[in-house]
Design an enzyme around this catalytic site. Sequence first.
Site, PDB file in Angstrom:
ATOM      1  CG  ASN A  61      57.159  38.212 -18.118  1.00  0.00           C
ATOM      2  OD1 ASN A  61      57.954  37.313 -17.913  1.00  0.00           O
ATOM      3  ND2 ASN A  61      57.165  39.334 -17.431  1.00  0.00           N
ATOM      4  CD  GLU A  74      49.709  34.464 -16.922  1.00  0.00           C
ATOM      5  OE1 GLU A  74      50.623  35.072 -17.532  1.00  0.00           O
ATOM      6  OE2 GLU A  74      49.253  34.849 -15.851  1.00  0.00           O
ATOM      7  CB  CYS A 114      46.070  36.247 -18.786  1.00  0.00           C
ATOM      8  SG  CYS A 114      47.628  36.851 -19.472  1.00  0.00           S
TER       9      CYS A 114
HETATM   10  N1  THU Z   1      52.700  39.320 -16.133  1.00  0.00           N
HETATM   11  C1  THU Z   1      52.553  38.053 -16.614  1.00  0.00           C
HETATM   12  O1  THU Z   1      53.304  37.612 -17.495  1.00  0.00           O
HETATM   13  N2  THU Z   1      51.580  37.290 -16.073  1.00  0.00           N
HETATM   14  C2  THU Z   1      50.807  37.649 -15.019  1.00  0.00           C
HETATM   15  O2  THU Z   1      49.988  36.870 -14.574  1.00  0.00           O
HETATM   16  C3  THU Z   1      50.957  38.979 -14.425  1.00  0.00           C
HETATM   17  C4  THU Z   1      51.827  39.915 -15.152  1.00  0.00           C
HETATM   18  C5  THU Z   1      53.794  40.121 -16.671  1.00  0.00           C
HETATM   19  C6  THU Z   1      53.420  41.289 -17.541  1.00  0.00           C
HETATM   20  C7  THU Z   1      54.619  42.187 -17.364  1.00  0.00           C
HETATM   21  O3  THU Z   1      55.656  41.750 -18.242  1.00  0.00           O
HETATM   22  C8  THU Z   1      55.077  41.921 -15.945  1.00  0.00           C
HETATM   23  O4  THU Z   1      54.519  40.669 -15.589  1.00  0.00           O
HETATM   24  C9  THU Z   1      54.653  42.990 -14.946  1.00  0.00           C
HETATM   25  O5  THU Z   1      53.299  43.243 -15.024  1.00  0.00           O
END
Ligand code: THU
Length: 160
Positions: A61, A74, A114
């Site tokens: 992320n 993702e 996602c």
């Molecule tokens: N996030 C993801 O990267 N994937 C997920 O499945 C859930 C949430 C990230 C987005 C943000 O940077 C952080 O997690 C908190 O929501």
Amino acid sequence: MQKKIVETSFSMGTFDELNESSKNLVNKAKEQIEKAYAPYSGFYVGAAVELENGEIFAGSNQENSAYPSGLCAERVAMFYANAQYPNVPVKALAIAAFTNGDFLNDPVTPCGSCRQVLLETETRFEKDITVILYGKQKVYVIDKVRELLPLCFEKGSLNG
Ligand code: THU
């Protein structure tokens, strides 16, 4: 009005019960945690995508001070894979998340945006994507993205 029920099926087990290629993909997702940029949430997510040609692309992320401009792991991994190999179907995706100094006990589940993006890739190549959601105590394996998004909006929906 008639009540309708939509069922979702998935397998639940532990990391040790995964096959070798799934374990490998989960490990690749876990490795990505170190590359995540999550100074605002402190929630570090890694994702790894395996293509049918055996290539693996991973991502994490990437947050932003203007919060909505950031992107989930993702989508980073999936867009990266699709951009490099626009004609190669995706076979599997693994996700892992880390916060407060440890990986989550329960599997991390992808957000709605996602799911929508993952479904597009599944549909585009007409190839089911196995989704592996990692947790220290429990792991979920979902046979296809479609299971995660009932009543979805997709290509055919545009035709009315
Ligand atoms: N996030 C993801 O990267 N994937 C997920 O499945 C859930 C949430 C990230 C987005 C943000 O940077 C952080 O997690 C908190 O929501």
